[in-house]
Design an enzyme around this catalytic site. Structure first.
Site, mmCIF file in Angstrom:
data_model
loop_
_atom_site.group_PDB
_atom_site.id
_atom_site.type_symbol
_atom_site.label_atom_id
_atom_site.label_comp_id
_atom_site.label_asym_id
_atom_site.label_seq_id
_atom_site.Cartn_x
_atom_site.Cartn_y
_atom_site.Cartn_z
ATOM 1 N N CYS A 71 -2.973 5.491 5.312
ATOM 2 C CA CYS A 71 -4.641 5.466 5.424
ATOM 3 C C CYS A 71 -5.130 5.885 6.734
ATOM 4 C CB CYS A 71 -4.996 4.014 4.869
ATOM 5 S SG CYS A 71 -4.897 2.779 6.169
ATOM 6 N N CYS A 88 -2.774 -2.725 8.703
ATOM 7 C CA CYS A 88 -2.329 -1.433 9.162
ATOM 8 C C CYS A 88 -2.248 -1.497 10.553
ATOM 9 C CB CYS A 88 -3.599 -0.291 8.958
ATOM 10 S SG CYS A 88 -4.386 -0.620 7.389
ATOM 11 N N ASP A 97 2.289 2.724 2.519
ATOM 12 C CA ASP A 97 2.114 3.450 3.856
ATOM 13 C C ASP A 97 3.506 3.386 4.737
ATOM 14 O OD1 ASP A 97 -0.217 3.950 2.917
ATOM 15 O OD2 ASP A 97 -1.539 3.095 4.441
ATOM 16 N N CYS A 116 0.888 -1.085 -0.154
ATOM 17 C CA CYS A 116 -0.320 -0.105 0.066
ATOM 18 C C CYS A 116 0.771 1.300 -0.077
ATOM 19 C CB CYS A 116 -0.888 -0.035 1.068
ATOM 20 S SG CYS A 116 -0.022 0.070 2.837
HETATM 21 FE FE1 FES Z 1 -1.706 0.011 4.273
HETATM 22 FE FE2 FES Z 1 -3.374 1.287 5.965
HETATM 23 S S1 FES Z 1 -3.645 0.694 3.709
HETATM 24 S S2 FES Z 1 -1.461 0.846 6.272
#
Ligand code: FES
Length: 132
Positions: A64, A108, A40, A38
């Site tokens: 996110c 996450c 992040d 993702c």
């Molecule tokens: Fe990857 Fe939330 S979508 S940490």
């Protein structure tokens, strides 16, 4: 009809008003993790007292809404804990404290627990190095 998973009120609160955002000057430990899927990123900074208890936690998260809420919750859960107690915080405990997370957002919460653990490991390896 497609059912959209929703965030709990607790997640929304921590997302909208995250606690402990920022950086600690001269931190005792820093932990950075990222999820390549993702994209992040999360960085945790910790300050540890003489009794190996976490006295302060700050974080910076690029990610996110769930990642921000998770960071905020992990930081609150960690303050006041011994390093061993903080090390054993699991992603399931974080998700539970947040009133649950949608299934596709569980990674996450993994990120939050991992970033905290890395910061603790960083502190421990620095401390071990100064004893040598
Ligand atoms: Fe990857 Fe939330 S979508 S940490």
């Amino acid at each position: 009809m497609v059912k959209i998973a929703q965030y709990s009120d607790i997640v929304m609160d921590h997302f909208m008003n995250p606690r402990n955002v920022g950086e600690i000057e001269n931190p005792d430990g820093v932990g950075e993790v990222g999820n390549p899927v993702c994209g992040d990123m999360m960085t945790f900074y910790i300050k540890v007292d003489d009794e190996d208890r976490i006295e302060d936690v700050k974080f910076k998260t690029f990610g996110c809404g769930a990642a921000i809420a998770v960071s905020s919750m992990v930081s609150e859960m960690a303050v006041g804990k011994t390093l061993d107690e903080a090390m054993s915080i699991t992603r399931d405990q974080v998700a539970q404290q947040l009133g649950g997370l949608p299934k596709n957002k569980m990674h996450c919460s993994n990120l939050g627990a991992d970033a905290l653990q890395k910061a603790i490991e960083d502190y421990r390896s620095k401390k071990a190095a100064t004893k040598e």
